[in-house]
Scaffold this motif. Structure first.
Motif, PDB file in Angstrom:
ATOM      1  N   GLN A 130     -47.826   2.722   6.159  1.00  0.00           N
ATOM      2  CA  GLN A 130     -49.302   3.662   5.353  1.00  0.00           C
ATOM      3  C   GLN A 130     -48.430   2.970   4.113  1.00  0.00           C
ATOM      4  OE1 GLN A 130     -51.177   6.645   7.252  1.00  0.00           O
ATOM      5  NE2 GLN A 130     -49.992   6.882   9.213  1.00  0.00           N
ATOM      6  N   HIS A 131     -47.174   3.530   3.859  1.00  0.00           N
ATOM      7  CA  HIS A 131     -46.400   3.835   2.432  1.00  0.00           C
ATOM      8  C   HIS A 131     -47.098   1.894   1.689  1.00  0.00           C
ATOM      9  CE1 HIS A 131     -43.628   4.022  -0.686  1.00  0.00           C
ATOM     10  NE2 HIS A 131     -43.213   2.817  -0.472  1.00  0.00           N
ATOM     11  N   THR A 132     -47.004   1.094   3.090  1.00  0.00           N
ATOM     12  CA  THR A 132     -47.155  -0.297   2.133  1.00  0.00           C
ATOM     13  C   THR A 132     -48.964  -0.489   2.415  1.00  0.00           C
ATOM     14  OG1 THR A 132     -46.687  -1.149   4.484  1.00  0.00           O
ATOM     15  CG2 THR A 132     -44.755  -1.067   2.843  1.00  0.00           C
ATOM     16  N   GLY A 133     -49.383  -0.154   2.835  1.00  0.00           N
ATOM     17  CA  GLY A 133     -51.137  -0.582   1.985  1.00  0.00           C
ATOM     18  C   GLY A 133     -51.631  -0.542   3.729  1.00  0.00           C
ATOM     19  N   MET A 134     -51.228  -0.740   4.836  1.00  0.00           N
ATOM     20  CA  MET A 134     -51.240  -0.747   6.582  1.00  0.00           C
ATOM     21  C   MET A 134     -52.823   0.881   7.013  1.00  0.00           C
ATOM     22  SD  MET A 134     -50.584  -1.701   9.894  1.00  0.00           S
ATOM     23  CE  MET A 134     -49.574  -2.631   9.828  1.00  0.00           C
ATOM     24  N   PRO A 135     -53.623   0.189   6.729  1.00  0.00           N
ATOM     25  CA  PRO A 135     -55.065   1.668   7.548  1.00  0.00           C
ATOM     26  C   PRO A 135     -53.679   2.652   8.181  1.00  0.00           C
ATOM     27  CG  PRO A 135     -55.922  -0.435   6.566  1.00  0.00           C
ATOM     28  CD  PRO A 135     -54.751  -0.794   6.911  1.00  0.00           C
ATOM     29  N   ALA A 136     -54.133   3.547   8.397  1.00  0.00           N
ATOM     30  CA  ALA A 136     -54.622   4.643   9.099  1.00  0.00           C
ATOM     31  C   ALA A 136     -54.513   4.078  10.991  1.00  0.00           C
ATOM     32  CB  ALA A 136     -54.278   6.070   8.431  1.00  0.00           C
ATOM     33  N   GLU A 137     -55.927   3.497  10.893  1.00  0.00           N
ATOM     34  CA  GLU A 137     -55.779   3.481  12.388  1.00  0.00           C
ATOM     35  C   GLU A 137     -55.087   2.523  12.343  1.00  0.00           C
ATOM     36  OE1 GLU A 137     -59.233   2.213   9.209  1.00  0.00           O
ATOM     37  OE2 GLU A 137     -57.813   3.695   9.826  1.00  0.00           O
ATOM     38  N   LEU A 138     -55.229   1.714  12.020  1.00  0.00           N
ATOM     39  CA  LEU A 138     -54.050   0.673  12.393  1.00  0.00           C
ATOM     40  C   LEU A 138     -52.798   0.686  12.483  1.00  0.00           C
ATOM     41  CD1 LEU A 138     -55.574  -2.728  10.022  1.00  0.00           C
ATOM     42  CD2 LEU A 138     -56.265  -2.524  12.686  1.00  0.00           C
ATOM     43  N   ALA A 139     -52.252   1.228  12.192  1.00  0.00           N
ATOM     44  CA  ALA A 139     -50.989   2.119  12.068  1.00  0.00           C
ATOM     45  C   ALA A 139     -50.939   2.896  13.658  1.00  0.00           C
ATOM     46  CB  ALA A 139     -50.564   3.365  10.940  1.00  0.00           C
ATOM     47  N   GLN A 140     -52.403   3.500  13.813  1.00  0.00           N
ATOM     48  CA  GLN A 140     -51.380   4.129  14.689  1.00  0.00           C
ATOM     49  C   GLN A 140     -51.915   3.620  16.401  1.00  0.00           C
ATOM     50  OE1 GLN A 140     -54.196   8.053  14.721  1.00  0.00           O
ATOM     51  NE2 GLN A 140     -53.251   8.691  12.850  1.00  0.00           N
ATOM     52  N   GLN A 141     -52.649   2.674  15.382  1.00  0.00           N
ATOM     53  CA  GLN A 141     -52.985   1.450  16.792  1.00  0.00           C
ATOM     54  C   GLN A 141     -52.063   0.831  17.366  1.00  0.00           C
ATOM     55  OE1 GLN A 141     -56.429  -1.774  16.160  1.00  0.00           O
ATOM     56  NE2 GLN A 141     -55.632  -3.401  17.302  1.00  0.00           N
ATOM     57  N   MET A 142     -51.067   0.829  16.791  1.00  0.00           N
ATOM     58  CA  MET A 142     -49.375  -0.072  17.119  1.00  0.00           C
ATOM     59  C   MET A 142     -49.034   0.638  18.154  1.00  0.00           C
ATOM     60  SD  MET A 142     -49.090  -3.128  15.456  1.00  0.00           S
ATOM     61  CE  MET A 142     -51.676  -3.302  16.128  1.00  0.00           C
ATOM     62  N   ARG A 143     -49.190   1.881  18.181  1.00  0.00           N
ATOM     63  CA  ARG A 143     -48.402   2.773  19.126  1.00  0.00           C
ATOM     64  C   ARG A 143     -49.096   1.783  20.507  1.00  0.00           C
ATOM     65  NH1 ARG A 143     -50.150   8.987  17.647  1.00  0.00           N
ATOM     66  NH2 ARG A 143     -49.359   9.074  15.045  1.00  0.00           N
ATOM     67  N   ALA A 144     -49.926   1.491  20.945  1.00  0.00           N
ATOM     68  CA  ALA A 144     -50.490   1.200  22.094  1.00  0.00           C
ATOM     69  C   ALA A 144     -50.534   0.053  22.133  1.00  0.00           C
ATOM     70  CB  ALA A 144     -52.333   1.702  22.239  1.00  0.00           C
ATOM     71  N   THR A 145     -50.335  -0.774  21.386  1.00  0.00           N
ATOM     72  CA  THR A 145     -50.032  -2.373  21.610  1.00  0.00           C
ATOM     73  C   THR A 145     -48.393  -2.840  20.979  1.00  0.00           C
ATOM     74  OG1 THR A 145     -50.268  -2.571  18.906  1.00  0.00           O
ATOM     75  CG2 THR A 145     -52.429  -2.626  20.651  1.00  0.00           C
ATOM     76  N   LEU A 146     -48.401  -2.490  19.794  1.00  0.00           N
ATOM     77  CA  LEU A 146     -46.655  -3.162  19.536  1.00  0.00           C
ATOM     78  C   LEU A 146     -45.645  -2.277  20.680  1.00  0.00           C
ATOM     79  CD1 LEU A 146     -45.479  -5.484  17.488  1.00  0.00           C
ATOM     80  CD2 LEU A 146     -45.376  -3.368  16.023  1.00  0.00           C
ATOM     81  N   LEU A 147     -46.002  -1.428  20.167  1.00  0.00           N
ATOM     82  CA  LEU A 147     -44.441   0.238  20.781  1.00  0.00           C
ATOM     83  C   LEU A 147     -44.732  -0.381  22.774  1.00  0.00           C
ATOM     84  CD1 LEU A 147     -42.696   2.427  20.697  1.00  0.00           C
ATOM     85  CD2 LEU A 147     -44.634   3.662  21.091  1.00  0.00           C
ATOM     86  N   GLN A 148     -46.065  -0.649  23.077  1.00  0.00           N
ATOM     87  CA  GLN A 148     -46.518  -0.384  24.493  1.00  0.00           C
ATOM     88  C   GLN A 148     -46.013  -1.914  24.997  1.00  0.00           C
ATOM     89  OE1 GLN A 148     -47.818   2.211  26.877  1.00  0.00           O
ATOM     90  NE2 GLN A 148     -46.876   0.475  28.186  1.00  0.00           N
ATOM     91  N   ASN A 149     -46.386  -2.901  24.025  1.00  0.00           N
ATOM     92  CA  ASN A 149     -45.740  -4.439  24.742  1.00  0.00           C
ATOM     93  C   ASN A 149     -43.812  -4.297  24.839  1.00  0.00           C
ATOM     94  OD1 ASN A 149     -48.248  -5.266  25.704  1.00  0.00           O
ATOM     95  ND2 ASN A 149     -48.612  -6.279  22.704  1.00  0.00           N
ATOM     96  N   ALA A 150     -44.058  -3.600  23.389  1.00  0.00           N
ATOM     97  CA  ALA A 150     -41.765  -3.371  23.444  1.00  0.00           C
ATOM     98  C   ALA A 150     -41.527  -2.879  24.972  1.00  0.00           C
ATOM     99  CB  ALA A 150     -41.274  -2.905  22.393  1.00  0.00           C
ATOM    100  N   VAL A 151     -42.491  -1.282  24.898  1.00  0.00           N
ATOM    101  CA  VAL A 151     -41.451  -1.161  26.519  1.00  0.00           C
ATOM    102  C   VAL A 151     -41.853  -1.986  27.253  1.00  0.00           C
ATOM    103  CG1 VAL A 151     -42.012   1.063  28.067  1.00  0.00           C
ATOM    104  CG2 VAL A 151     -42.207   1.688  25.675  1.00  0.00           C
ATOM    105  N   ASN A 152     -43.062  -2.412  27.812  1.00  0.00           N
ATOM    106  CA  ASN A 152     -43.218  -3.802  28.914  1.00  0.00           C
ATOM    107  C   ASN A 152     -42.426  -4.072  29.036  1.00  0.00           C
ATOM    108  OD1 ASN A 152     -45.457  -1.747  30.068  1.00  0.00           O
ATOM    109  ND2 ASN A 152     -47.148  -3.686  29.008  1.00  0.00           N
ATOM    110  N   ASN A 153     -41.460  -5.007  28.210  1.00  0.00           N
ATOM    111  CA  ASN A 153     -40.400  -6.060  27.275  1.00  0.00           C
ATOM    112  C   ASN A 153     -39.310  -5.001  28.423  1.00  0.00           C
ATOM    113  OD1 ASN A 153     -42.256  -8.163  27.344  1.00  0.00           O
ATOM    114  ND2 ASN A 153     -41.729  -7.900  24.568  1.00  0.00           N
ATOM    115  N   ILE A 154     -39.250  -4.001  27.934  1.00  0.00           N
ATOM    116  CA  ILE A 154     -37.166  -3.309  28.027  1.00  0.00           C
ATOM    117  C   ILE A 154     -37.828  -3.209  29.625  1.00  0.00           C
ATOM    118  CG2 ILE A 154     -36.489  -1.281  28.573  1.00  0.00           C
ATOM    119  CD1 ILE A 154     -36.866  -1.120  25.217  1.00  0.00           C
ATOM    120  N   VAL A 155     -38.436  -2.801  30.201  1.00  0.00           N
ATOM    121  CA  VAL A 155     -38.853  -2.664  31.646  1.00  0.00           C
ATOM    122  C   VAL A 155     -39.146  -4.001  32.106  1.00  0.00           C
ATOM    123  CG1 VAL A 155     -40.421  -1.666  33.542  1.00  0.00           C
ATOM    124  CG2 VAL A 155     -39.893  -0.132  31.636  1.00  0.00           C
TER     125      VAL A 155
END
Length: 248
Positions: A168-193
């Motif tokens: 958000q500090h670098t200009g990403m819209p807040a809704e897109l930053a929050q969307q990363m919880r369900a995509t980038l973060l979830q994908n990373a967890v799935n890969n670790i599992v």
């Protein structure tokens, strides 16, 4: 379950309503005699609570008392043990963010048991009955064990918050930053599992690009010194993990 005591009557009543049994109390002196006492208070309050219980029940029939701290040992309940009580600790390795969510997630949860052998047998039976997977933990290992739990769960939320603040500090819209919880973060967890920590490691430290690591650390230092220090330390650990992967 006979009774629940909490800091306020309202909190005790909420607990009883969720459990579906028992009497709500807000004073330890109002609790009836019991064979098993579960102490689920902040770590700093366990020792004072044990001392208070021992003072309130000096002549009571010996019972079993246990706490659920992941870091403290059963020794902190020594005032009760001196009265002949069985004492132990039982730590379910689960994030208890919300009672209902934790209940739904509990099946299969590892439960670290430590304390008197006679107490551990009964606790193992009880926790296994509700879906826990029990194992015995040595008292001297509790701090390291719990540090692992903190690294695996608590700090994930901290790192995600830092990432969203940076985006958000670098200009990403807040809704897109929050969307990363369900995509980038979830994908990373799935890969670790699916692949394990070593095989799922990515990023500049994993590639050995230390010039980029240092430049990013400096950029972070201009934004938040603590975030920069954490980034540098984690990058070093990531580099060590990457080296282990290449050597295996």
């Amino acid at each position: 379950m006979q009774a629940v005591v909490a800091r306020s009557q309202a909190s005790a009543e909420q607990a009883v309503a969720f459990i579906g049994a028992g009497q709500a109390c807000c004073d330890l002196a109002d609790l009836p005699a019991a064979q098993v006492w579960l102490l689920t208070v902040p770590d700093s309050q366990i020792a004072p609570l044990a001392a208070t219980l021992a003072a309130l029940h000096p002549a009571a029939a010996p019972a079993l008392a246990f706490h659920c701290s992941g870091a403290l040992t059963a020794q902190i309940l020594d005032p009760l043990r001196a009265l002949g009580w069985q004492t132990a600790s039982a730590h379910p390795l689960l994030s208890f963010a919300q009672p209902a969510r934790a209940l739904a997630q509990f099946a299969g949860t590892p439960c670290a048991l430590e304390g008197d052998a006679s107490a551990l047998f009964g606790l193992s039976v009880a926790f296994t009955h509700i879906g826990g997977r029990c194992f015995t933990l040595a008292a001297q290992d509790k701090l390291l064990y719990h540090a692992g739990a903190v690294l695996a769960t608590n700090f994930m939320a901290v790192l995600q918050d830092l990432a969203e603040r940076l985006w958000q500090h670098t200009g990403m819209p807040a809704e897109l930053a929050q969307q990363m919880r369900a995509t980038l973060l979830q994908n990373a967890v799935n890969n670790i599992v699916a692949l394990g920590p070593q095989a799922s490691l990515t990023g500049p430290a994993a590639r050995g690009d230390w010039e980029l690591v240092n430049r990013q650390a400096q950029a972070l230092a201009d934004w938040n010194a603590q975030a920069s220090a954490a980034y540098t330390a984690l990058s070093q650990l990531a580099g060590e993990l990457a080296r282990q992967t290449r050597q295996s």
